[in-house]
Design a protein around this motif. Structure first.
Motif, short mmCIF file in Angstrom:
data_model
loop_
_atom_site.label_atom_id
_atom_site.label_comp_id
_atom_site.label_asym_id
_atom_site.label_seq_id
_atom_site.Cartn_x
_atom_site.Cartn_y
_atom_site.Cartn_z
N ILE A 144 35.48 36.63 41.95
CA ILE A 144 35.88 35.23 41.81
C ILE A 144 34.66 34.31 41.80
CG2 ILE A 144 37.25 33.34 42.83
CD1 ILE A 144 38.82 35.72 44.26
N ARG A 167 37.12 37.56 37.35
CA ARG A 167 38.53 37.51 36.92
C ARG A 167 39.28 36.27 37.39
NH1 ARG A 167 39.21 42.97 35.45
NH2 ARG A 167 41.04 42.25 34.31
N GLY A 168 38.66 35.54 38.31
CA GLY A 168 39.29 34.32 38.82
C GLY A 168 38.25 33.23 39.01
N ILE A 169 38.65 32.00 38.80
CA ILE A 169 37.72 30.87 38.90
C ILE A 169 38.36 29.74 39.71
CG2 ILE A 169 36.67 28.97 37.55
CD1 ILE A 169 36.18 31.00 35.30
N ILE A 170 37.58 29.16 40.63
CA ILE A 170 37.97 27.88 41.24
C ILE A 170 37.05 26.84 40.65
CG2 ILE A 170 38.32 26.59 43.37
CD1 ILE A 170 38.47 29.16 44.85
N GLY A 182 44.18 36.05 31.05
CA GLY A 182 43.96 37.06 32.08
C GLY A 182 42.96 36.61 33.13
N PHE A 184 42.35 33.90 35.94
CA PHE A 184 43.12 32.91 36.69
C PHE A 184 42.20 31.74 37.05
CE2 PHE A 184 45.01 30.87 40.33
CZ PHE A 184 46.34 30.80 39.97
N GLU A 186 41.95 28.02 38.94
CA GLU A 186 42.53 27.03 39.84
C GLU A 186 41.61 25.81 39.84
OE1 GLU A 186 45.35 27.17 41.46
OE2 GLU A 186 45.19 25.97 43.28
#
Lengths: 206, 206
Positions: A144, A167-170, A182, A184, A186
């Motif tokens: 992330i 695979r994920g980002i804030i 694919g 995610f 936020e």
């Protein structure tokens, strides 16, 4: 796959349960938890039934059981590893806030384009050159990325993170990120929250 | 009264317009602004028509005109005055983030129960004892309170703020605040955002 809103509530319930436990409580009723969470009692009961926890008529929900079941649905057995890009005011603030806060939420490394920050440790987190993003993400198995750079740089940073395997980002930058399906994303936009409160507070006063 | 979602978009558009202006641009098309904001072009055109700005077929929207009209609807002529309660990691982070950022969003004073902080200046903001909340809010004509204390203390702080005359609250504590009608409360829960990203990122990887 649980809906986003359910996950948001589980995260909030978890903190509410912890607050009860800190106060030495052993159990709580759904209406008490509902009041702290700002939702209805029936919503709380549905959510807890869903995660396999039933209350008792005479004492409510067992807090230890609740904590275990919430964590089972919300968290992973292995800590989630984050990296931060942008060690300015906001990035430093994020490092300070999460340093030592949660065993399962660990900001492993930070990146900045300022060469002065290289190898410095900021709130327990070592800073690297932005050129090392790819190497570090792979070596540390980071999944992330936290984007705390100015808006104009955010899309470029997101692309570097995604191509490095994130695979994920804030995203704290006030701009929509275009990323492949694919991933995610936020968004957290602090200035927006402040401007929104200011706007509606003025209306209240009129 | 504009809906909350419209105000959120105006806040975002404003930053997008500023980013174009920083790059020296004079105009932008609705589809370009839409892409940065993560909304449809027709949404952008509706919002801009609502605030009284029309685009031109050959060059799009004039950015200076847009900025003026967005600010007219979003902001006040007089700066909105905030106070912060809780000068821990998160509170300090908020002070650092907003210090000098926006002429119209000013954190006038901060309060903490730690006597060591009394009269200290943290990122441009003077700290007072929590006992002085009422006096300071009235003297400085502060309308908005930022709550950055632990969850267990947040409700008590909210009550003190409201009785001192605060009309809007930004609550960073992970707990629902029960306040009287007419007080606007905006919740920001950073840990929730992080846990949510972690949860959905793990699902992506499975």
């Amino acid at each position: 796959m649980l809906p986003e809103k359910t996950i948001e509530r589980l995260s909030l319930y978890r903190r509410i349960v912890e607050n009860y436990q800190i106060k030495g409580e052993k159990s709580a009723y759904s209406h008490e938890i509902a009041k702290s969470a700002g939702v209805t009692s029936s919503q709380v009961r549905r959510d807890f039934m869903f995660i396999g926890t039933n209350g008792r008529a005479n004492s409510g929900y067992d807090l230890d059981e609740l904590a275990v079941n919430i964590e089972k649905h919300l968290l992973s057995d292995t800590p989630d590893k984050f990296c931060l890009v942008g060690v300015g005011n906001l990035g430093t603030a994020i490092l300070a806030f999460f340093h030592g806060r949660r065993a399962n939420l660990i900001i492993k490394t930070a990146f900045d384009k300022d060469p002065e920050l290289e190898n410095k440790i900021v709130h327990g987190c070592r800073c690297y050159s932005i050129d090392e993003v790819e190497r570090a993400i792979k070596e540390e198995n980071i999944s992330i990325g936290i984007i705390a750079v100015p808006a104009a740089e955010a899309q470029g940073v997101a692309e570097v993170l995604v191509s490095a395997g994130i695979r994920g980002i804030i995203n704290f930058a006030p701009v929509h990120l275009n990323v492949t399906d694919g991933i995610f994303v936020e968004n957290v936009d602090l200035t927006m929250h402040f401007e929104k409160v200011a706007h509606f507070t003025r209306l209240v006063e009129k």
